[in-house]
Design an enzyme around this catalytic site. Structure first.
Site, short mmCIF file in Angstrom:
data_model
loop_
_atom_site.label_atom_id
_atom_site.label_comp_id
_atom_site.label_asym_id
_atom_site.label_seq_id
_atom_site.Cartn_x
_atom_site.Cartn_y
_atom_site.Cartn_z
N SER A 190 4.53 -14.01 -39.54
CA SER A 190 5.48 -15.06 -39.22
C SER A 190 6.70 -14.94 -40.11
O SER A 190 6.60 -14.51 -41.25
CB SER A 190 4.81 -16.43 -39.39
N ASP A 191 7.84 -15.30 -39.57
CA ASP A 191 9.07 -15.32 -40.36
C ASP A 191 9.97 -16.42 -39.81
O ASP A 191 9.91 -16.74 -38.62
CB ASP A 191 9.79 -13.96 -40.28
N GLN A 192 10.78 -16.99 -40.70
CA GLN A 192 11.62 -18.11 -40.29
C GLN A 192 13.01 -17.99 -40.88
O GLN A 192 13.17 -17.56 -42.03
CB GLN A 192 10.99 -19.43 -40.75
#
Length: 192
Positions: free
Chosen positions: A68-70
């Site tokens: 996941s990355d934001q």
């Protein structure tokens, strides 16, 4: 069930994944998170989520690996983790009275089959008009220097919001659980 691996060292993502009551282990991927020229924010988070998941496939050849990355986007500018009080104050001043979009890339990679599911979940925060004194008190109390956009939605950061909109509030904290459940079900995972 195939073992589950969270490709992250983030305590926030660990806490969120705990909600699903599935056993999992964590490992931190070592990837270059640089933004490429002409890459949109959506393309960036999708790519990084997938790269994080796939980076650990050799070490974990029989796992379902979650990456996941934001990023936070204000106007047309990506704003990242501030790392310092001064930078956080600058980010929050720029966000005051405006809307900040959070884009969370999510990937589930089956290292046994090579199948990878990737998505991007948007979430928008409409910020209150905030004065310097409020922002300084907030930053001193919360110290959100490792959070994109300079606030912790799971803590006092909610006091900065006028309203929010999006399909999955957990995406704001960094791991969109509704989307993840869909991906896990696609892999035949039965949730408690």
């Amino acid at each position: 069930m195939q073992p589950l691996l969270l490709a992250s060292s983030s305590p926030y993502r660990r806490e969120l994944l705990d909600r699903l009551r599935l056993p999992f282990v964590c490992a931190s991927p070592d990837i270059d998170e640089s933004h490429r020229p002409d890459e949109s924010a959506t393309q960036l988070v999708r790519r990084l989520a997938q790269e994080k998941a796939m980076a650990l496939a050799t070490q974990f050849p029989n796992h379902l690996i979650i990456g996941s990355d934001q990023v936070a986007v204000l106007g047309d500018r990506i704003i990242g983790k501030p790392h310092t009080f001064e930078r956080a104050l600058e980010q929050l001043k720029a966000s005051s009275g405006k809307s900040v979009s959070f884009l969370t890339g999510l990937a589930l990679f089956n290292s046994r089959t090579g199948k990878c599911q990737v998505d991007c979940v948007p979430f928008t925060v409409h910020m209150r008009l905030l004065d310097d004194a409020h922002l300084r008190r907030y930053l001193q109390a919360e110290q959100p220097y490792d959070c994109a956009g300079s606030f912790k939605a799971e803590g006092l950061g909610v006091s900065l919001f006028q309203s929010t909109e999006g399909p999955d509030a957990t995406s704001l904290i960094g791991l969109p659980l509704i989307c993840l459940v869909d991906m896990l079900m696609n892999e035949g995972v039965e949730l408690p």
